[in-house]
Design an enzyme around this catalytic site. Structure first.
Site, PDB file in Angstrom:
ATOM      1  N   GLY A 105       0.678  -0.766  -0.368  1.00 12.79           N
ATOM      2  CA  GLY A 105      -0.067   0.331  -0.023  1.00 12.79           C
ATOM      3  C   GLY A 105       1.192   1.360   0.061  1.00 12.79           C
ATOM      4  O   GLY A 105       1.912   1.284  -0.927  1.00 12.79           O
ATOM      5  N   ASN A 141       4.596   4.882   9.474  1.00 11.25           N
ATOM      6  CA  ASN A 141       3.708   5.004   8.386  1.00 11.25           C
ATOM      7  C   ASN A 141       2.218   3.788   8.993  1.00 11.25           C
ATOM      8  O   ASN A 141       2.117   3.749   8.695  1.00 11.25           O
ATOM      9  CB  ASN A 141       3.432   4.372   6.711  1.00 11.25           C
ATOM     10  CG  ASN A 141       2.416   3.772   5.992  1.00 11.25           C
ATOM     11  OD1 ASN A 141       1.909   4.991   5.864  1.00 11.25           O
ATOM     12  ND2 ASN A 141       2.627   2.845   5.662  1.00 11.25           N
ATOM     13  N   TYR A 159      -9.461   4.624  16.832  1.00 15.59           N
ATOM     14  CA  TYR A 159      -8.738   5.047  15.646  1.00 15.59           C
ATOM     15  C   TYR A 159      -8.689   6.917  15.916  1.00 15.59           C
ATOM     16  O   TYR A 159      -7.749   7.027  15.471  1.00 15.59           O
ATOM     17  CB  TYR A 159      -9.262   4.589  14.286  1.00 15.59           C
ATOM     18  CG  TYR A 159      -8.353   4.882  13.430  1.00 15.59           C
ATOM     19  CD1 TYR A 159      -7.345   4.330  12.808  1.00 15.59           C
ATOM     20  CD2 TYR A 159      -8.831   5.291  12.184  1.00 15.59           C
ATOM     21  CE1 TYR A 159      -6.367   4.402  11.362  1.00 15.59           C
ATOM     22  CE2 TYR A 159      -8.076   5.392  11.104  1.00 15.59           C
ATOM     23  CZ  TYR A 159      -6.622   5.389  10.262  1.00 15.59           C
ATOM     24  OH  TYR A 159      -5.968   5.017   9.916  1.00 15.59           O
ATOM     25  N   THR A 209      -5.450   0.836  -1.859  1.00 10.68           N
ATOM     26  CA  THR A 209      -4.804   0.046  -1.736  1.00 10.68           C
ATOM     27  C   THR A 209      -4.838  -1.638  -1.171  1.00 10.68           C
ATOM     28  O   THR A 209      -6.425  -1.588  -1.694  1.00 10.68           O
ATOM     29  CB  THR A 209      -4.208  -0.079  -0.213  1.00 10.68           C
ATOM     30  OG1 THR A 209      -4.848  -0.012   1.051  1.00 10.68           O
ATOM     31  CG2 THR A 209      -3.414   1.615  -0.008  1.00 10.68           C
ATOM     32  N   PRO A 210      -4.659  -3.127  -1.910  1.00 11.76           N
ATOM     33  CA  PRO A 210      -4.536  -3.939  -1.122  1.00 11.76           C
ATOM     34  C   PRO A 210      -5.845  -4.106  -0.405  1.00 11.76           C
ATOM     35  O   PRO A 210      -6.759  -5.008  -0.256  1.00 11.76           O
ATOM     36  CB  PRO A 210      -3.550  -4.861  -1.240  1.00 11.76           C
ATOM     37  CG  PRO A 210      -2.571  -4.229  -1.968  1.00 11.76           C
ATOM     38  CD  PRO A 210      -2.912  -2.615  -1.691  1.00 11.76           C
ATOM     39  N   ARG A 241     -21.047  -7.978   2.101  1.00 12.28           N
ATOM     40  CA  ARG A 241     -22.724  -7.649   3.773  1.00 12.28           C
ATOM     41  C   ARG A 241     -23.990  -6.828   3.359  1.00 12.28           C
ATOM     42  O   ARG A 241     -24.750  -7.849   3.700  1.00 12.28           O
ATOM     43  CB  ARG A 241     -21.522  -6.975   5.215  1.00 12.28           C
ATOM     44  CG  ARG A 241     -21.039  -7.610   6.130  1.00 12.28           C
ATOM     45  CD  ARG A 241     -20.509  -6.780   7.086  1.00 12.28           C
ATOM     46  NE  ARG A 241     -19.687  -5.972   7.052  1.00 12.28           N
ATOM     47  CZ  ARG A 241     -18.365  -5.444   6.970  1.00 12.28           C
ATOM     48  NH1 ARG A 241     -17.913  -6.453   6.177  1.00 12.28           N
ATOM     49  NH2 ARG A 241     -18.227  -4.411   6.289  1.00 12.28           N
TER      50      ARG A 241
END
Length: 299
Positions: A70, A130, A195, A230-231, A243
């Protein structure tokens, strides 16, 4: 794991210190003391490494955490393309540059890895902090151990790596540190308590560290990405699509619509900003929160 990978739509759905406060030489050197109280003489190591490795001292060095994939990997590739000697600190091996296995939450491992970089290169010009993880939850349902883990990696890990490289940068009289933040450095989001807390702390650490180290010639900035392709982002979007029982393409379109520019970002775009902030072209930029989110935090 790098930042900028958690979908905005998915998140919504799931619900100044003064200049006189700068560190003195002794204070910074004391921060590298080991458990026995012995101070790690970084300037001596820089000098010794320069003497031992000669020509290598002319090659700039970038240390990156969370460079396995990423954004971190894109940063590693960008710095390599610009002639940097790149060293990654992580528990997963970066496919490019030099790898130092390191748990960023453990001070002894971080300092050992940084010491290894200095012993072979004699310098550290840039740090890209990072490494980070994400966990969902509100103040009502976030377990204490989850909060501890997020803060350990996202905040303590950034603190330890910056603390470890700063003395070498100070000895050289120049350096650049970039913390990887998030759009959650700037805005709050539901169901993202741990977060959000961690990225708020990164924003404050950026400003405080910029003030503390400005007199040493070290610039400190924070990059704040929105959703980046990113992955890990793709995996998260695939789980979300499953979902809610919609095609992945439809979920990706929905995510892109959250951004005024009508798309998510690319890892290489973030890497370009990170590299710029570490370059001489950004020589008058420090203490900033630099958004790269397609206009998401404008309103």
């Amino acid at each position: 794991m790098s930042d900028g990978v958690y979908p905005t739509k998915l998140i919504k759905k799931e619900q100044k210190s003064s200049s006189t406060n700068r560190l003195s030489n002794n204070e910074i050197m004391q921060q590298t003391a080991d458990s026995s109280g012995k101070v790690d003489d970084v300037p001596a190591k820089v000098s010794a490494a320069n003497d031992s490795y000669g020509r290598r001292q002319d090659t700039p060095v970038c240390v990156i955490t969370g460079a396995f994939s990423g954004i971190g990997l894109a940063c590693a590739e960008k710095f390599l393309s610009q002639g940097y000697d790149v060293h990654s600190l992580d528990i997963q091996k970066c496919p490019v540059g030099h790898f130092h296995r390191c748990d960023v939450t453990k001070s002894s491992e971080v300092h050992a890895a940084v010491d290894a970089v200095l012993q072979t290169t004699g310098r550290i010009d840039a740090l890209v902090s990072n490494a980070g993880i994400h966990r969902s939850g509100t103040i009502l349902d976030t377990p204490e151990d989850v909060l501890d883990r997020v803060l350990d990696i996202n905040v303590k890990g950034a603190f330890l790596t910056a603390q470890a490289v700063a003395p070498a940068m100070k000895a050289a009289g120049v350096g650049a540190i970039v913390f990887m933040g998030s759009d959650q450095c700037i805005v709050g989001k539901q169901n993202q308590l741990a977060y959000n807390i961690s990225k708020g702390a990164i924003a404050s650490m950026t400003r405080a560290t910029a003030l503390d180290l400005a007199g040493a010639g070290i610039r400190v900035n924070c990059v704040c990405p929105g959703s980046i392709d990113t992955p890990l982002f793709r995996d998260a979007m695939a789980r979300y699509a499953g979902r809610v029982e919609v095609p992945l393409d439809a979920a990706l379109e929905e995510e892109a619509s959250a951004f005024p520019l009508g798309r998510v970002g690319q890892p290489g775009e973030v890497a370009e900003l990170v590299y710029f902030l570490c370059s001489p072209a950004a020589g008058f930029i420090t203490g900033g929160l630099q958004s790269i989110d397609g206009g998401y935090t404008c309103g």
